[in-house]
Structures are given as C-alpha cells and as structure tokens.
Design a protein around this motif. Structure first.
Motif, short mmCIF file in Angstrom:
data_model
loop_
_atom_site.label_atom_id
_atom_site.label_comp_id
_atom_site.label_asym_id
_atom_site.label_seq_id
_atom_site.Cartn_x
_atom_site.Cartn_y
_atom_site.Cartn_z
N ILE A 199 -16.37 18.42 9.49
CA ILE A 199 -15.73 17.14 9.17
C ILE A 199 -14.71 17.37 8.06
N VAL A 200 -13.54 16.76 8.20
CA VAL A 200 -12.51 16.84 7.16
C VAL A 200 -12.04 15.44 6.82
N ARG A 201 -11.53 15.30 5.60
CA ARG A 201 -10.88 14.06 5.21
C ARG A 201 -9.46 14.13 5.73
N VAL A 202 -9.08 13.16 6.55
CA VAL A 202 -7.77 13.18 7.19
C VAL A 202 -6.78 12.40 6.33
N SER A 203 -7.00 11.11 6.22
CA SER A 203 -6.19 10.30 5.32
C SER A 203 -7.15 9.31 4.69
N GLY A 204 -7.16 8.06 5.11
CA GLY A 204 -8.15 7.14 4.58
C GLY A 204 -9.47 7.22 5.30
N PHE A 205 -9.68 8.24 6.07
CA PHE A 205 -10.90 8.37 6.86
C PHE A 205 -11.21 9.84 7.06
N ALA A 228 0.87 -1.18 0.00
CA ALA A 228 0.00 0.00 0.00
C ALA A 228 0.90 1.22 0.00
N MET A 229 0.41 2.31 -0.54
CA MET A 229 1.08 3.59 -0.39
C MET A 229 0.16 4.43 0.47
N ALA A 230 0.31 4.27 1.75
CA ALA A 230 -0.62 4.89 2.69
C ALA A 230 0.08 5.05 4.03
N ALA A 231 -0.49 5.88 4.88
CA ALA A 231 0.10 6.10 6.20
C ALA A 231 -0.93 6.42 7.26
N ASN A 232 -2.18 6.74 6.84
CA ASN A 232 -3.13 7.36 7.76
C ASN A 232 -2.45 8.59 8.39
N VAL A 233 -2.29 8.63 9.68
CA VAL A 233 -1.59 9.76 10.28
C VAL A 233 -0.22 9.34 10.79
N SER A 234 0.22 8.13 10.41
CA SER A 234 1.51 7.63 10.89
C SER A 234 2.69 8.35 10.26
N ASN A 235 2.46 9.15 9.23
CA ASN A 235 3.55 9.95 8.68
C ASN A 235 4.10 10.93 9.71
#
Length: 712
Positions: free
Chosen positions: A682-688, A562-569
């Motif tokens: 409400i805002v889009r954060v990463s995948g949520f 995956a190329m993803a991090a949620n907020v783990s970046n």
C-alpha cells in the motif's frame, strides 16, 4: 468477549477474497470466468417508485430507500460478529422471478428517476453520529413526529411532507436492523441478535452496541450508492461508551480493539476512500487524544486496508505518545495517518463565521476535505488548473509593447478571475438542475443536525450550516517555479531573451535542451527554503484563497480553496504546454501543494521551511503535501525521536497537512516488474492510499517521481 472459534482475521480474509473477485461492475467466479454481477438495488428502488405513484417526492424516495433495505438478503461472513455486509445486494444470476431483460428495464427506470450527483451534494459526508448515538433511532423518530405536529399547527404542508419522508426512512432503517437481528438468530448468533434488536430503536448503551449502530448506518448509506462516506471523529463519539464499559469491567482493551478491527473490516469491504478522524482539540479547547485514538491507530495497522483513510489532528498540546503511535503506523508504509494542523484549519473556519466550538470539532471527508460533521450539506469539489491560465498569459506577452513581470502577473490574475467566474457559473448551473423539491434526501436529512427541528430537507435550509464547495487549485509548484524562472532569467538577469523562451515553449524545447536545463537549474525551485520562489508560492496561495473565498454559493454556502489534485495533476498536465520551469508539454503538473517531483534537493528541513511560508488558514478544505522517505532513515528509537521532531516542526510552523510514503523507490520499481509479489503493498497516492499494483502505470510513476529523502 468469548470468540475462541473465529477471530476477525478470518472475516478479513473472506472480505479480501470477495474484493478480489469484484472488478468494476463484473464479478469474477472462483474459476476465473467472468459473469455478470447483478446489483439489485436499482431494481428494488424502481419497484418502490411504481408502488409509490402519487406520493410526495420525499415519501417516494424514503419508500425506495426502505425497499432496498427490506429486500437485502443479509449476507453474514463465517465468524462475523459485527452484523452488516453489502454482499446481499449482489447476485450471480437474476433472482426469481426476474429475467436479465426485466432487471435492465427496471434499472433504467430507476436511473431516469435520478438522484443527486457529487456536485449537487450526495456523498462525501457523514451522519451526525453523536446525536444518533445519544438519541437512538427511536429518539430521532420521536423528534421528527413532534416536529411534524408543529408543522401541522403552522399549516406547513411542505414541512409535513419532508418530515414524513424522514420518519419513513428512519422507520425503514429501524426495520432493517431488526431484520439483521432475525438473520442473526437464524445463524445461531444470539448475542449479535440481541445487540441488533436493541439498537434498532433504543440508543446504544455499550461500546459494542455503539459500534454496531455505526456500522449499519454506514452500510445504509451505501445502499443508496453513496461513495466515500466518512466516520468522522470516532475516538470522540465512541469514547463515553468505551470508558463506561471499561469502568464497569464489561470491556477489556483487547476486546475494544477487536470491535474496532471488525468495524474497519466493514470499511475494507465497502472499499472507497472512507475518512476516519482522530486526535485534535475538543469543542471546549482541550486535547481530545484518548485511549480510543491509540486503538484506532492499532486497528488500522492490523487490518491493513487502503480503505480506512485515517486522519490525525495535531495541535500544540498533543502528547508525545500520540506522535510516537502515529509514527509507528506511518513507518509501516501504509500512508496512514495523514496529519492535520488544528492551528491552521480552525482559525480559518472561525474567520468565516463558524462558532469556535463547532470549528474545533471539524473532521475530514473523502481525502482531506474539511467538514462540519453531521451539520451541513454534503461536500463537493472540482479541479482548477492554475498553470493553464499562466501558459496563456505567458504567450500573450508576444502582443505586449513593453512586456514586464508585473504586467504578466496582472494578466495572469485576470485570466484566473475569469476562469473562476466560469467555474462558479458551471457549478451554479449544475446545482440548479437538482432543486430540493425534486431531489429530496430524507435519510441523510434525518441524520443531519437541525433538519428535523426545522422540518426542512438538508438541501432546503434544514442543515445547521450551509455547504462548502472546494475549488482544488492544481500545480502550485509548477506555477511558482515557472514564475521564478521568468522573473529571474528573463526580466531581471536577462539571460534568456523573452522571444527565445516563447519560441522554445511553443516548440516544447525541441532543439533547445541547454535552455531547458538552464530553466531547471538556473532559477530557484520551491521546496528548498529559498525565499525568492517560496514567496511567489505564498503570494499565489494567499491570492487564490482570498479570491475563491470571496464567492458565495447561490442559496447559501461558500466556495473554499484547496491546494490538491489527487491524481488529476496527470490529465491536467496534458492540457498544458511546456512551462518556463523546464517542464515539457503534456507531462504531469506538480503534485498538489508539494514541490515539483525531485526538485526538493536540500532535505526535509528545507522542504518544511518552504511549505510553511504560504498562509493556508483560508484554504479551508486543507491541502495535500506529500513527503517521501527511504525506510532506513527512521529506524529504531532514534528514528522515532527524529520523526517526532519533524512532526512537531509541522505543528509549530503551521503547515496545514502532511502525508508520508515510507516505501523506497527500489521496492516500487520491483513492484512494477513483479506485481504478484507485491499485491499487499500500500502506498499513499495523494489524499488517499491504494494498493500500488492497482494503480495505473501513470500514477505509479507519479509516486516514484517524488524525491525519497535519504538523509536529514
């Protein structure tokens, strides 16, 4: 649907009131005083384990599941017509005859028994809802009984015990739904009771009945402390019920919308990231968009909850009406739906051996994770910090006699291989701690395709397909921008001596601000349609997706990228020192597969051209690519036309995923200063998505740092 006294909005208001009182594991009383929130689920579970001493492990766990359902106090909101609520598990005070001390002991006893973890395959999944709705609970029980007779004939004792557990879990679930029927009768809700009594055994025959069974199944999963469970392709498996009722004159469009809103309210109460998938191709390759797809979009806007994580699938034949309807919801700022490209994900699934029809029927769980709905073990994933390995390869250049860019790349890739070896070894060691005979999963197994027919637990060869475990690679743009700066400024143009750069990185650019600015501005940055750096990003995506996909999971399954991090970046950035793109030590890495914050300076078209250069079809879990716009950019009918053109480019360029924020930075900064005025933002954060004021200041700033495009 006669509902003149109460409407779903009143139920939603009550749910929001309860959610505001729930803070972590504490319950805030209406007067603001804190009080302990007693969760009875582990207590009831421990009591069931005591009573089941000597039973097989599948039976013991099925009895524990059934005890929790049998002990639920069955809370009904005023005006609710869709049965099911988790509030019946929680108590302000220990219920008789328990004391707080005894509850603590029982909870600890239940915890010692243990259950699977996220990595071992517990949540982030969903039931085989098409089979459940077709056969009903009674049909599944009969299938399990028939399969058990075959196991007896084959003298397969393990299969017998596994199926006994599934049957007991399904019977416990059926009894639970009948209890809801009894509770509805006592509350004067006779229509609701009749629906519950029917779906407690027989397959649903109406749209309302199907929605009720889905809602209670989702709640039953929550009874086991499963988080972030999905609903899958709701507009596909509910479609036959909707169309049949509409044709028979039993259901209006408005009534169907109301039932979907009530289902969404159950998700709002449960909270978490609960994915709902609409649109896309059908298993036979046709466009699956239908009237329910539009109703799901409409309901998401009306309920306006961050917990209805709506995902929309697009393909070359998606109708314009669907583009327009998605835009109408996206421009409200809710961040839904995220959009996914069938022409990227389906070929990747087929390439690893998934049959075409099954691949076309994929959905998402959690944030953006690809799932074969109801057909495989639960999803799991973890994070992989790509810039961490680049940093070490860069500083190792001091030891090289003739350092070169090519040598740096070779060392970097070798270090990443070693890191992936260590990652997969950790995962396998963890998985071995949860053998199927000690940690069976009877309820989920009963609702997963082929487990009943095979007489095997979902984690013991029962599921039709083996698990995926996603390795989420973080920092794509940080890595690509850093390599571009090194290649151009150090090795090609030699404007920056290597030793000077290494010393500056080690000192975190202290006293070297002109050099840091040169690194930021003197080399191309990902997100601006510059092949020089975009091709580096494409190389990284190709290499890492192939490398991860080459690794198989012990016992069956695939590691997928995956190329993803949620907020783990954000925490991942704290592990990495200063990097050659000009980023300072400890600051966040780039966001998932998006360009680095604010460096996408050439507008949305250049942005799309850059993110389309990598081939993502082997990134089977999908990716997270955030775009942010000033809300004024897409006003009126012309705004809809422009955004539709943008989304069609997304499909045509085979970009895997996009998600959008339509809230300008001015409003976000005001929300940081005056959170009480922006409680519902409400805002889009990463995948949520999430309420902006509920985010930590670090995550809020991460959202604000993204470039808000103000022009095309």
């Amino acid at each position: 649907m006669a509902d003149t006294t109460h409407r779903w909005e009143e139920v939603l208001a009550q749910v929001r009131s309860n959610n505001q009182r729930l803070v972590g594991n504490r319950l805030l009383r209406p007067d603001g005083e804190g009080g302990s929130l007693f969760d009875m689920r582990p207590v009831w579970r421990a009591m069931a384990y005591r009573d089941a001493a000597g039973a097989s492990e599948p039976m013991a766990r099925a009895l524990a599941f059934s005890r929790v359902l049998a002990s639920d106090s069955l809370y009904i909101y005023s005006g609710d017509r869709l049965l099911g609520s988790h509030m019946g598990w929680f108590f302000d005070q220990p219920p008789d005859p328990f004391t707080g001390e005894e509850m603590a002991r029982l909870t600890e006893e239940s915890n010692r028994r243990g259950r699977r973890t996220f990595w071992a395959g517990w949540d982030h999944t969903l039931a085989d809802y098409p089979a459940l709705l077709e056969k009903g609970i009674g049909g599944l029980i009969q299938d399990a009984r028939d399969s058990r007779l075959r196991r007896i004939a084959e003298r397969d004792r393990k299969g017998e015990e596994t199926l006994d557990g599934m049957i007991t879990a399904l019977e416990g679930f059926s009894a639970y739904i009948r209890r809801w029927g009894d509770r509805a009768v006592s509350a004067g809700l006779r229509e609701e009771a009749a629906v519950a009594y029917r779906v407690a055994w027989a397959p649903p025959s109406t749209f309302r009945e199907a929605v009720q069974l889905v809602a209670l199944t989702h709640l039953a999963f929550e009874s086991e402390h499963r988080a972030h469970m999905a609903l899958g392709r709701v507009d596909q498996y509910l479609r036959p019920f909707y169309e049949k009722d509409r044709m028979a004159g039993r259901l209006t469009r408005e009534e169907a919308l109301e039932w979907i809103c009530r289902l969404w309210i159950k998700l709002a109460e449960n909270q978490g990231v609960q994915n709902i998938c609409i649109g896309g191709l059908t298993p036979d390759g046709r466009d699956g968009t239908n009237e329910l797809s539009y109703l799901c979009l409409e309901a998401t806007g009306l309920v306006h909850s961050p917990h209805t994580n709506l995902s929309a699938r697009f393909h070359d034949g998606t109708p314009d009406r669907f583009y327009h309807a998605c835009f109408d919801l996206i421009r409200t700022g809710i961040g839904f739906p995220a959009v996914f490209n069938d022409h990227v994900l389906i070929p990747g699934l087929i390439e690893i051996g998934i049959p075409d029809a099954v691949a076309r029927d994929y959905c998402m769980v959690g944030c953006i994770e690809t799932m074969l709905a109801g057909r495989q073990q639960a999803w799991s994933d973890g994070r992989f910090n790509m810039p961490y390995y680049l940093e070490r390869a860069i500083h190792a250049l001091r030891e090289k006699t003739n350092p070169s860019y090519e040598g740096l790349i070779q060392d970097f890739l070798e270090r990443m291989k070693q890191g992936l070896d260590e990652y997969t070894a950790r995962y396998h060691a963890h998985l071995r701690e949860y053998p199927p005979d000690r940690f069976p999963d009877p309820f989920l197994s009963a609702l997963t395709r082929d487990c009943i027919a095979r007489g095997r637990d979902i984690n013991d060869g029962g599921a039709q397909f083996n698990r995926f475990h996603g390795i989420a690679v973080m920092g794509l743009a940080t890595t690509a921008d850093s390599l571009a700066a090194l290649k151009k400024l150090v090795f090609e143009e030699k404007r920056v001596p290597l030793v000077v750069l290494l010393d500056a990185l080690q000192r975190n650019f202290e006293g070297e601000e002109p050099l840091r600015r040169l690194l930021e501005s003197g080399a191309p940055k990902y997100g601006n349609d510059v092949p020089y750096v975009d091709e580096i990003a494409a190389f990284l995506v190709d290499w890492v997706s192939r490398e991860i996909l080459s690794r198989e999971i012990e016992g069956g399954g695939r590691f997928v990228a995956a190329m993803a991090a949620n907020v783990s970046n954000i925490p991942a950035g704290k592990e990495v020192g200063a990097t050659p793109d000009g980023r300072q030590a400890g600051t966040p890495l780039s966001d998932a597969a998006s360009p680095y914050f604010g460096r996408d300076e050439k507008g949305p078209t250049a942005f799309l051209n850059s993110v389309s250069r990598p081939d993502y079809h082997r990134v089977l879990t999908g990716s997270v690519i955030n775009m942010k716009f000033e809300p004024e950019l897409f006003g009126g009918a012309e705004g809809c036309r422009i955004f539709t053109t943008l989304l069609k480019a997304f499909v045509a360029k085979r970009i895997p995923e996009l998600q959008f924020n339509f809230t300008g930075n001015r409003a976000l900064r005001e929300a940081q200063t005056n959170p009480d005025r922006y409680r519902n933002l409400i805002v889009r954060v990463s995948g949520f998505s999430e309420y902006f004021v509920n985010l930590s200041p670090e995550v809020q700033n991460d959202v604000i740092r993204r470039r808000a495009h103000a022009g095309l």
